[in-house]
Scaffold this active site. Structure first.
Site, short mmCIF file in Angstrom:
data_model
loop_
_atom_site.label_atom_id
_atom_site.label_comp_id
_atom_site.label_asym_id
_atom_site.label_seq_id
_atom_site.Cartn_x
_atom_site.Cartn_y
_atom_site.Cartn_z
N PRO A 125 0.72 -1.42 -0.02
CA PRO A 125 0.02 -0.03 0.17
C PRO A 125 0.83 1.44 0.11
O PRO A 125 0.33 2.23 -0.63
CB PRO A 125 -0.77 -0.13 1.37
CG PRO A 125 -0.72 -1.39 1.73
CD PRO A 125 0.56 -2.04 1.27
N ASN A 126 2.12 1.03 0.62
CA ASN A 126 2.72 2.58 0.82
C ASN A 126 3.59 2.78 -0.49
O ASN A 126 4.44 3.60 -0.56
CB ASN A 126 3.51 2.38 2.10
CG ASN A 126 4.60 1.15 2.37
OD1 ASN A 126 4.55 0.28 1.37
ND2 ASN A 126 5.53 1.31 2.97
N GLY A 200 26.71 -11.64 -1.92
CA GLY A 200 25.47 -11.02 -1.58
C GLY A 200 24.48 -12.09 -1.72
O GLY A 200 23.36 -11.96 -1.98
N MET A 244 31.72 -6.36 0.74
CA MET A 244 32.16 -6.63 -0.54
C MET A 244 32.96 -5.40 -1.10
O MET A 244 33.63 -5.68 -2.11
CB MET A 244 31.08 -6.96 -1.65
CG MET A 244 30.02 -5.95 -1.75
SD MET A 244 28.65 -6.77 -2.96
CE MET A 244 27.60 -5.27 -2.78
N LYS A 257 25.10 -12.77 -8.07
CA LYS A 257 23.53 -13.07 -8.58
C LYS A 257 22.69 -11.91 -8.27
O LYS A 257 22.36 -11.32 -7.32
CB LYS A 257 22.74 -13.94 -8.07
CG LYS A 257 21.69 -14.23 -8.48
CD LYS A 257 20.89 -15.51 -8.08
CE LYS A 257 20.96 -15.81 -6.31
NZ LYS A 257 20.22 -14.76 -5.67
N HIS A 261 23.24 -4.57 -10.47
CA HIS A 261 22.28 -3.74 -10.96
C HIS A 261 21.74 -2.85 -9.79
O HIS A 261 21.15 -1.90 -9.86
CB HIS A 261 21.13 -4.48 -11.70
CG HIS A 261 20.22 -5.24 -10.80
ND1 HIS A 261 18.77 -5.43 -10.98
CD2 HIS A 261 20.22 -5.63 -9.58
CE1 HIS A 261 18.13 -6.19 -10.17
NE2 HIS A 261 19.09 -6.17 -9.38
#
Length: 357
Positions: A125-126, A200, A244, A257, A261
């Site tokens: 909702p937010n 990660g 990292m 993975k 990005h």
């Protein structure tokens, strides 16, 4: 009207296009969330055959005044490829019934490949509140949409909100399950490897799959200390906390993975340099494997490019990150000191990129 007088048809087409996007925006995600909240994919999955509207509303105990509304939502979901409408013969009459599609099959809860947690994460909702600050974000130098709307960056926000963080981790884990389907067909990528570090790697969904497939490979999941502190490994799986940007544990293969990005080019270059350091001295075996999106408008279908561009907007606004084209990836690899790379298809929207020192 400027140089080009639109005729009435063009004006009306323009209006349809605009209204479609305005209405879709509000209804699309919410109707999918509604379907999950009512447990419709599960009911259909357990029903073993297509289900009629009457059967469905009776199982859900829906008041008579809302049956028409439920039908309206189901019809919209079917139009968007989330249900199939089929004809079934009932006694002597022919009826309409609903069946799951490939997309809604992924919304059945509790299956290995359920993506329901991703819906929970993205359709909040937010979320509208966050996106409503887009104009302000445009003029605020260097800060993310998270900073502008919530006053902290996404990682801080996650570390302060345990419930949201749990939802985030579940969504990432379910996305990794999809990846594991693809990685099963990629044995050649890991052939002859003795050690892998998954940078990660979160709660270890992918690392566990790699460990299961290659029992003699030592796997390390490397993530922020608060992510891994409560997790216990097995004989060939270890969890290590760290940063990292400082250094990465040594291994034959470094796996990233959907990490790069999240970051801008300067940060990615630093991460990749640390990856190169981690595989140094590994001779022919050493390589870095990225699982990422590659924007490729010339080759991809319109809808697939749409997904990649939407993800690029999200990454840019939320994290100052981005989705990249092959040219952009290549430039980054060269700058981080790598000699060579190879891109292979992996899932519908992700590629597997091997980079060699």
């Amino acid at each position: 009207m400027g140089h080009h007088e639109c005729n009435a048809n063009e004006i009306f087409e323009g209006q349809v296009h605009l209204y479609k996007h305005l209405h879709d925006h509000a209804v699309d995600g919410m109707s999918i969330k509604w379907m999950i909240e009512l447990g419709i994919p599960d009911i259909m999955h357990n029903h073993d055959q297509p289900i009629t509207l009457i059967e469905l509303v009776s199982i859900l105990q829906i008041p008579q005044t809302k049956v028409r509304g439920v039908k309206s939502l189901l019809r919209y979901l079917a139009h968007n490829g989330f249900l199939q409408i089929v004809r079934v013969h009932h006694n002597t009459e022919e009826k309409e019934a609903y069946a799951l599609s490939a997309a809604s099959q992924l919304l059945v809860k509790g299956t290995d490949l359920s993506l329901a947690p991703m819906v929970e994460l993205l359709i909040k909702p937010n979320a509208a509140h966050v996106w409503s600050h887009l104009k302000k974000w445009t003029y605020e130098d260097g800060v993310t949409l998270f900073d502008v709307s919530l006053g902290s960056n996404m990682w801080e926000f996650l570390s302060k909100k345990p419930k949201f963080n749990e939802s985030f981790n579940e969504a990432m884990a379910c996305d990794s399950q999809m990846m594991n389907v693809a990685l099963r067909g990629c044995n050649w990528v890991f052939e002859g490897m003795e050690s892998i570090v998954d940078v990660g790697g979160g709660t270890g969904t992918t690392a566990k799959a790699v460990c299961d497939a290659f029992t003699n490979v030592k796997c390390t999941v490397f993530d922020q200390p608060h992510v891994v502190e409560k997790l216990s490994g097995t004989n060939n799986l270890t969890y290590v906390g760290g940063d990292m940007f400082k250094s990465i544990p040594k291994a034959d293969v470094v796996l990233l993975k959907l990490i790069l990005h999240d970051w801008n080019d300067k940060d990615c270059k630093k991460i990749l340099e640390n990856c190169k350091e981690a595989i140094s001295g590994k001779g022919k075996r050493g390589k870095v494997i990225l699982i990422e999106t590659v924007i490729n408008e010339d080759q991809d279908e319109h809808e697939l490019t749409g997904l990649k561009l939407a993800m690029d907007v999200r990454m840019t606004c939320f994290l100052n990150g981005k989705e990249r084209s092959e040219e952009e990836w290549k430039k980054m690899f060269v700058e981080a000191g790598f000699q060579n790379y190879k891109i292979s298809p992996l899932t519908g929207y992700l590629s597997l990129i091997q980079i060699y020192p």
